[in-house]
Scaffold this active site. Structure first.
Site, short mmCIF file in Angstrom:
data_model
loop_
_atom_site.label_atom_id
_atom_site.label_comp_id
_atom_site.label_asym_id
_atom_site.label_seq_id
_atom_site.Cartn_x
_atom_site.Cartn_y
_atom_site.Cartn_z
CB SER A 1 -0.84 -0.02 0.98
OG SER A 1 -2.18 1.09 1.24
CG ASP B 1 -10.98 -3.73 0.34
OD1 ASP B 1 -9.24 -4.20 -0.03
OD2 ASP B 1 -11.52 -4.51 -0.73
CG HIS C 1 -5.44 -2.33 -0.51
ND1 HIS C 1 -5.33 -1.78 -0.81
CD2 HIS C 1 -5.47 -0.88 0.53
CE1 HIS C 1 -4.20 -0.95 -1.16
NE2 HIS C 1 -4.21 -0.42 0.63
#
Length: 261
Positions: free
Chosen positions: A110, A206, A240
């Site tokens: 991320s 997400d 994610h």
């Protein structure tokens, strides 16, 4: 600044010289330098057990974005200076490492995937391999959505009203940090990317995160293709999060690329 780090190494590390993987966490109050240890299936220590590599996992702030911010109202938050100018030197001075291009990899999840891509381009001679697990490589697509998110998240979580890129943007900083604007800097590196294709539609975090990541990685891959730069990419079901099977595949690829212990 909280300068916590975790270092995982083999039991015989004092007798051998090792390559190093710098591994970065994502953003949010639940993310810190131990995030990769808390993942399913044993996390990073299980995935690297017995493998010839040192893994360094530094703190990067809840929303530090692996950057020196334009301004901070909570004291120094110069994560980029800490990682590049201080941490790398400290690791090489205190562990048996290959302190060279072919001895270092950088990766992350991320926000940490963005940080890895940014550092690999901005400091070309430091890292021979770069990996982004659901990491966004484009700051300017979709009306600079990721750059705006860096600012918004840092205001609330790290900088007490300060921002990473300034309001309005310090455009030179955005360009300096934007992987999409430095495609040529990935030449002769191992490049590994993973993005999810089916984020949870009822989870806005997400959905928004991985939708932007997937589009950005596709844009970035197209840029690499146009430049004739080899790269390994995966689009996987889900949203994610770190995928253990992809992380293990990545680690094996990193070890194969770097100078051998």
């Amino acid at each position: 600044m909280n300068r916590s780090i975790a270092v995982a190494r083999s039991p015989d590390a004092l007798a051998r010289t090792y390559p190093v993987l710098y591994l970065f966490h994502g953003g949010g109050t639940d993310q810190d330098f131990m995030t990769w240890d808390r993942l399913p299936e044993g996390g990073i220590r299980a995935w690297t057990a017995g493998k010839p590599i040192i893994v360094v996992m530094p703190d990067g702030g809840h929303a530090g974005w692996y950057s020196n911010p334009v301004n901070s109202h909570t004291g120094p938050r110069n994560w980029e200076t800490f990682h590049i100018d201080q941490l790398l030197r400290w690791i090489d001075a205190n562990f048996r490492t290959y302190a060279e291009y072919d001895g270092r990899a950088v990766g992350g999840f991320s926000m940490g995937g963005f940080g890895a891509l940014k550092y690999a381009a901005k400091y070309y001679g430091h890292f021979a391999s770069v990996s982004a697990h659901s990491g966004p490589p484009s700051l300017r697509r979709d009306l600079s959505a990721v750059a705006h998110w860096a600012n918004v998240s840092s205001v609330a979580l790290d900088l007490g009203g300060g921002t990473i890129y300034g309001e309005p943007f310090d455009e030179a900083r955005v360009s300096a940090d934007n992987p999409m604007e430095h495609i040529e800097s990935y030449r002769n590196k191992r490049v590994f990317m993973v993005a999810g294709t089916s984020p949870t539609p009822v989870d806005p975090f997400d959905l928004l995160n991985e939708t932007e990541v997937l589009a950005g990685q596709r844009e970035f891959r197209a840029g690499l293709d146009r430049a004739g730069i080899p790269h390994e990419w995966h689009e996987e079901p889900g949203g994610h999060f770190v995928r253990p099977e992809m992380a293990i595949r990545d680690i094996d690829g990193i070890i194969a690329r770097l100078r051998q212990a």
